[in-house]
Design a protein around this motif. Structure first.
Motif, short mmCIF file in Angstrom:
data_model
loop_
_atom_site.label_atom_id
_atom_site.label_comp_id
_atom_site.label_asym_id
_atom_site.label_seq_id
_atom_site.Cartn_x
_atom_site.Cartn_y
_atom_site.Cartn_z
N LYS A 15 0.80 -1.23 0.00
CA LYS A 15 0.00 0.00 0.00
C LYS A 15 0.83 1.28 0.00
O LYS A 15 0.49 2.25 0.62
N GLY A 16 1.96 1.26 -0.68
CA GLY A 16 2.80 2.45 -0.73
C GLY A 16 3.78 2.46 0.42
O GLY A 16 4.01 1.46 1.09
N GLN A 17 4.37 3.62 0.66
CA GLN A 17 5.32 3.75 1.75
C GLN A 17 5.38 5.18 2.25
O GLN A 17 4.94 6.10 1.58
N THR A 18 5.94 5.36 3.44
CA THR A 18 6.08 6.68 4.03
C THR A 18 7.51 7.18 3.82
O THR A 18 8.46 6.44 4.02
N GLU A 19 7.65 8.42 3.38
CA GLU A 19 8.95 9.05 3.15
C GLU A 19 9.05 10.30 4.02
O GLU A 19 8.05 10.87 4.42
N ILE A 20 10.28 10.73 4.26
CA ILE A 20 10.53 11.98 4.97
C ILE A 20 11.37 12.87 4.06
O ILE A 20 12.42 12.45 3.58
N TYR A 21 10.88 14.08 3.81
CA TYR A 21 11.59 15.03 2.97
C TYR A 21 11.66 16.36 3.70
O TYR A 21 10.62 16.94 4.05
N ARG A 22 12.87 16.81 3.99
CA ARG A 22 13.10 18.06 4.71
C ARG A 22 12.31 18.11 6.00
O ARG A 22 11.68 19.12 6.34
N GLY A 23 12.30 17.00 6.70
CA GLY A 23 11.64 16.94 8.00
C GLY A 23 10.15 16.69 7.97
O GLY A 23 9.54 16.46 9.00
N ALA A 24 9.55 16.75 6.79
CA ALA A 24 8.11 16.53 6.68
C ALA A 24 7.85 15.09 6.21
O ALA A 24 8.49 14.62 5.28
N GLU A 25 6.94 14.45 6.87
CA GLU A 25 6.60 13.07 6.52
C GLU A 25 5.43 13.08 5.54
O GLU A 25 4.47 13.81 5.71
N TYR A 26 5.53 12.28 4.49
CA TYR A 26 4.44 12.16 3.53
C TYR A 26 4.38 10.74 3.00
O TYR A 26 5.33 9.98 3.09
N GLU A 27 3.23 10.38 2.47
CA GLU A 27 3.02 9.03 1.97
C GLU A 27 3.10 8.99 0.45
O GLU A 27 2.57 9.87 -0.22
N ILE A 28 3.74 7.96 -0.05
CA ILE A 28 3.77 7.70 -1.49
C ILE A 28 2.85 6.50 -1.71
O ILE A 28 3.12 5.41 -1.20
N HIS A 29 1.77 6.70 -2.43
CA HIS A 29 0.80 5.63 -2.64
C HIS A 29 1.17 4.75 -3.83
O HIS A 29 0.91 3.56 -3.84
N PHE A 30 1.76 5.34 -4.86
CA PHE A 30 2.14 4.59 -6.05
C PHE A 30 3.65 4.54 -6.14
O PHE A 30 4.31 5.57 -6.29
#
Length: 112
Positions: A40-55
């Motif tokens: 189901k995608g994965q969670t990434e951290i970019y410049r301290g902000a966490e976001y989800e990549i669904h595809f």
């Protein structure tokens, strides 16, 4: 004839190509695709902000082979693409009704 479609991790493409070349398979079609399965995608951290990549980025490899080569082709792809971790991908095998080489007009197994 069979059409074998494999969805694999992008960094495994060269390994799969080498495995198929070792079987004598001369051609394949490769497409960059995005998708997800059980992970189901994965969670990434970019410049301290966490976001989800669904595809997630994947590579789709398509190979047309004679019926007697299908099982060896699936085994070669599976062995070369596998890492033992989630997201390794899937292989689909479907019947291929007809094939034709446009340049020569050869059909079916001769066209492969």
């Amino acid at each position: 004839m069979k059409l074998i479609m494999a969805i694999i991790k992008p960094f495994k493409l060269d390994d799969v190509r080498e495995a198929l070349t070792g079987l004598g398979i001369e051609g394949m079609t490769v497409t960059e695709v995005k998708g997800y399965g059980r992970q189901k995608g994965q969670t990434e951290i970019y410049r301290g902000a966490e976001y989800e990549i669904h595809f997630l980025p994947k590579v789709k490899v398509e190979v047309a082979v004679a019926d007697d080569q299908a099982e060896r082709t699936v085994e070669a792809i599976s062995g070369a693409a596998g890492t033992g971790k989630i997201g390794d991908g899937k292989i689909f095998v479907v019947d291929l009704e007809k094939a034709m080489r446009i340049r020569t007009g050869e059909t079916d197994d001769q066209a492969l």
